[in-house]
Design a protein around this motif. Sequence first.
Motif, PDB file in Angstrom:
ATOM      1  N   VAL A 197       1.443   1.917   9.663  1.00 36.95           N
ATOM      2  CA  VAL A 197       0.690   3.172   9.541  1.00 36.95           C
ATOM      3  C   VAL A 197      -0.053   3.427  10.861  1.00 36.95           C
ATOM      4  O   VAL A 197      -0.126   4.556  11.347  1.00 36.95           O
ATOM      5  N   VAL A 229      -8.370   7.073   5.202  1.00 38.01           N
ATOM      6  CA  VAL A 229      -7.370   7.616   6.122  1.00 38.01           C
ATOM      7  C   VAL A 229      -8.043   8.418   7.244  1.00 38.01           C
ATOM      8  O   VAL A 229      -7.659   8.302   8.417  1.00 38.01           O
ATOM      9  N   GLY A 273     -12.314   8.231   1.635  1.00 38.17           N
ATOM     10  CA  GLY A 273     -11.232   8.710   2.498  1.00 38.17           C
ATOM     11  C   GLY A 273     -11.046   7.838   3.731  1.00 38.17           C
ATOM     12  O   GLY A 273     -11.347   8.248   4.851  1.00 38.17           O
ATOM     13  N   LYS A 277      -4.209  14.709  -3.837  1.00 38.31           N
ATOM     14  CA  LYS A 277      -4.221  14.616  -2.370  1.00 38.31           C
ATOM     15  C   LYS A 277      -3.979  15.978  -1.708  1.00 38.31           C
ATOM     16  O   LYS A 277      -4.131  16.117  -0.493  1.00 38.31           O
ATOM     17  N   GLY A 300      -1.194   8.881   2.429  1.00 35.09           N
ATOM     18  CA  GLY A 300      -1.874   8.591   1.168  1.00 35.09           C
ATOM     19  C   GLY A 300      -0.915   8.400   0.024  1.00 35.09           C
ATOM     20  O   GLY A 300       0.293   8.590   0.162  1.00 35.09           O
ATOM     21  N   ARG A 301      -1.485   7.999  -1.128  1.00 33.30           N
ATOM     22  CA  ARG A 301      -0.685   7.941  -2.338  1.00 33.30           C
ATOM     23  C   ARG A 301      -0.209   9.362  -2.633  1.00 33.30           C
ATOM     24  O   ARG A 301      -0.962  10.318  -2.436  1.00 33.30           O
ATOM     25  N   MET A 343      -8.792   1.320  -2.182  1.00 27.06           N
ATOM     26  CA  MET A 343      -9.539   0.273  -2.877  1.00 27.06           C
ATOM     27  C   MET A 343      -8.989  -1.117  -2.557  1.00 27.06           C
ATOM     28  O   MET A 343      -9.727  -2.084  -2.406  1.00 27.06           O
ATOM     29  N   LEU A 354       0.824  -1.221   0.000  1.00 22.57           N
ATOM     30  CA  LEU A 354       0.000   0.000   0.000  1.00 22.57           C
ATOM     31  C   LEU A 354       0.849   1.258   0.000  1.00 22.57           C
ATOM     32  O   LEU A 354       1.983   1.259   0.442  1.00 22.57           O
ATOM     33  N   GLY A 355       0.237   2.328  -0.500  1.00 22.73           N
ATOM     34  CA  GLY A 355       0.903   3.628  -0.446  1.00 22.73           C
ATOM     35  C   GLY A 355       1.658   3.962  -1.719  1.00 22.73           C
ATOM     36  O   GLY A 355       2.090   5.087  -1.904  1.00 22.73           O
ATOM     37  N   GLY A 414       7.822   7.530   3.067  1.00 21.27           N
ATOM     38  CA  GLY A 414       7.535   6.671   1.903  1.00 21.27           C
ATOM     39  C   GLY A 414       6.418   5.676   2.187  1.00 21.27           C
ATOM     40  O   GLY A 414       5.802   5.682   3.269  1.00 21.27           O
ATOM     41  N   ALA A 415       6.172   4.806   1.198  1.00 22.91           N
ATOM     42  CA  ALA A 415       5.102   3.803   1.329  1.00 22.91           C
ATOM     43  C   ALA A 415       5.392   2.920   2.539  1.00 22.91           C
ATOM     44  O   ALA A 415       6.506   2.426   2.705  1.00 22.91           O
ATOM     45  N   THR A 416       4.416   2.741   3.381  1.00 20.15           N
ATOM     46  CA  THR A 416       4.619   2.116   4.691  1.00 20.15           C
ATOM     47  C   THR A 416       3.615   0.973   4.881  1.00 20.15           C
ATOM     48  O   THR A 416       2.425   1.167   4.601  1.00 20.15           O
ATOM     49  N   PRO A 417       4.063  -0.186   5.371  1.00 14.01           N
ATOM     50  CA  PRO A 417       3.117  -1.290   5.587  1.00 14.01           C
ATOM     51  C   PRO A 417       1.954  -0.830   6.482  1.00 14.01           C
ATOM     52  O   PRO A 417       2.150  -0.034   7.404  1.00 14.01           O
ATOM     53  N   TYR A 449      -0.236   6.907  13.277  1.00 14.69           N
ATOM     54  CA  TYR A 449      -1.391   7.637  13.821  1.00 14.69           C
ATOM     55  C   TYR A 449      -1.217   7.809  15.339  1.00 14.69           C
ATOM     56  O   TYR A 449      -1.509   8.852  15.898  1.00 14.69           O
ATOM     57  N   GLY A 495       3.617   7.736   2.594  1.00 14.26           N
ATOM     58  CA  GLY A 495       3.148   7.109   1.361  1.00 14.26           C
ATOM     59  C   GLY A 495       4.090   7.459   0.224  1.00 14.26           C
ATOM     60  O   GLY A 495       4.997   8.276   0.384  1.00 14.26           O
TER      61      GLY A 495
HETATM   62  N1  UDP Z   1      -1.783   3.370   3.230  1.00  4.45           N
HETATM   63  C1  UDP Z   1      -0.834   2.482   3.732  1.00  4.45           C
HETATM   64  N2  UDP Z   1       0.480   2.801   3.601  1.00  4.45           N
HETATM   65  C2  UDP Z   1       0.911   3.948   3.030  1.00  4.45           C
HETATM   66  C3  UDP Z   1      -0.052   4.853   2.535  1.00  4.45           C
HETATM   67  C4  UDP Z   1      -1.386   4.532   2.653  1.00  4.45           C
HETATM   68  O1  UDP Z   1      -1.177   1.443   4.295  1.00  4.45           O
HETATM   69  O2  UDP Z   1       2.122   4.154   2.937  1.00  4.45           O
HETATM   70  C5  UDP Z   1      -3.228   3.048   3.344  1.00  4.45           C
HETATM   71  C6  UDP Z   1      -3.966   3.918   4.317  1.00  4.45           C
HETATM   72  O3  UDP Z   1      -3.752   3.487   5.652  1.00  4.45           O
HETATM   73  C7  UDP Z   1      -5.413   3.756   3.836  1.00  4.45           C
HETATM   74  C8  UDP Z   1      -5.241   3.613   2.325  1.00  4.45           C
HETATM   75  O4  UDP Z   1      -3.872   3.278   2.090  1.00  4.45           O
HETATM   76  O5  UDP Z   1      -5.967   2.554   4.324  1.00  4.45           O
HETATM   77  C9  UDP Z   1      -5.596   4.896   1.598  1.00  4.45           C
HETATM   78  O6  UDP Z   1      -6.990   4.960   1.509  1.00  4.45           O
HETATM   79  P1  UDP Z   1      -7.807   6.286   1.223  1.00  4.45           P
HETATM   80  O7  UDP Z   1      -9.234   5.884   1.063  1.00  4.45           O
HETATM   81  O8  UDP Z   1      -7.544   7.320   2.255  1.00  4.45           O
HETATM   82  O9  UDP Z   1      -7.195   6.853  -0.142  1.00  4.45           O
HETATM   83  P2  UDP Z   1      -7.211   6.256  -1.635  1.00  4.45           P
HETATM   84  O10 UDP Z   1      -6.006   5.415  -1.775  1.00  4.45           O
HETATM   85  O11 UDP Z   1      -8.465   5.457  -1.784  1.00  4.45           O
HETATM   86  O12 UDP Z   1      -7.174   7.472  -2.496  1.00  4.45           O
END
Ligand code: UDP
Length: 435
Positions: A300, A322, A320, A240, A234-235, A33, A25-26, A293-296, A304, A264
């Motif tokens: 994440v 997040v 959303g 964003k 986020g991505r 999704m 993810l990320g 960067g992209a984080t498991p 928080y 992300g």
């Molecule tokens: N996420 C993650 N690692 C990252 C960045 C994002 O696990 O480095 C996850 C975040 O925790 C959330 C999802 O990616 O569950 C992003 O979902 P969101 O609906 O906010 O945004 P979308 O990707 O749908 O635009």
Amino acid sequence: MATVSTPPPTRVAMLSFHTSPLAALGGSKAGGMNIYVRRIAERLAAAGALVDVFTRRDDPNAAEIVELAPGARLVRVSAGPPDQLDVADLFLGLDRFVEGVEAFLRAEGGAYDLVHSHYWLSVAAGKRLAANWDVPHLAMFHTLGEVKLRARASEHEPAMRLEAERELVHSVDRIVVATEHERQLLRQLFRVDRERVAVIPPGVDLQQFQPRDRAEARRELGLPEDGRVLLAVGRIEPLKGFDILVRALADMTEGEGVTLIILGGDERAATEFARLTAIAEEVGVSSRLLFPGATPHDRVATYYNAADVAVVPSFYESFGLVALEAMASGLPVVASRVGGLTSTIADGRTGYLISWRCPEPFAEKLDLLLSNDALRAALGSSAVKSVARYDWAMVAASLLDLYEEVLSQRAGDSDEDSGESRPGDRSVVTTEGTG
Ligand code: UDP
């Protein structure tokens, strides 16, 4: 004695063509999704459905079939080169994907009761599979190209996506959306009837995301224990609105001891990272900005827990996740007043909704929250309470009801056509016995 047979499980072919629910993810193609597809596949299976999630193979070494949970499998289908592809090439691979799914079914035997597809490319594939199998088709678009273009003028969306979505929204039995707002958009933009759109908000994993000790989380992440932390996740893409947040940090009066973490993004986000870095240099906040960067996903949760406030400055969010994860972790959220964020965040109670896509109002609310510990704690604890209703098991139950509805509707339609009932119908069987 009369016995009642248990209904056979609903067999679902779920399509997530362009991105896998197991993707890291990320990165640029994996976010909300992917979480959504994975969680509902698991929970639908826990509720008794049999779910196969089909995705395009994008790694030659990955296994063809992976069990996501008992009753839920991921099936990787070869369709085009096993690399990350752009949208135009993906579109060309759709034929082979459809053939691959059909070949899998032929080899295994059996049948699916319905197709449930995610994102427009999968909906295009799902349309053909559902027609070939003569079963209902449910779709979730997650985002629509037209909506992104309206949210941010300089977004680019391929014409083929815009054309395909305009047609596909009318081809399916039901569209599932996350909010009432999206249902209205479908009506306004494409004249889709309300009755064909089901509103089912996603969930959040309340075991994974909950308030925990801040100092411990910071130690775990190697962050300084004193000072304030603002978190955005986020991505890394222009939609964003992270540029707004970087500028807001420079505008804050409380900004000096504040670290902004934007979580992300992978190498494919290099251009956007460079743009954000240049803005940070221009406004003089580079030393207070971190890009881990992209984080498991599990990690994440720790971010928080380490933060004081979460910020979602997006130009658009269909839902959303997040914001929901941050609230479940006890954080107040300062977010743009757009899309799904307006249904999850209660302005002034669990966070603040900002109507303008510019830094000053974000800076003002962030200053307010960082300068007032009691306010932050009050909003954070209301946030935790407000997300208790977002439960993945309930999402799965609502989807199963919807499946049932479209299946009986289809059975009713075919009864009218043929005067016969659908094979495999969930009939209630009673037998005469001794009792
Ligand atoms: N996420 C993650 N690692 C990252 C960045 C994002 O696990 O480095 C996850 C975040 O925790 C959330 C999802 O990616 O569950 C992003 O979902 P969101 O609906 O906010 O945004 P979308 O990707 O749908 O635009």
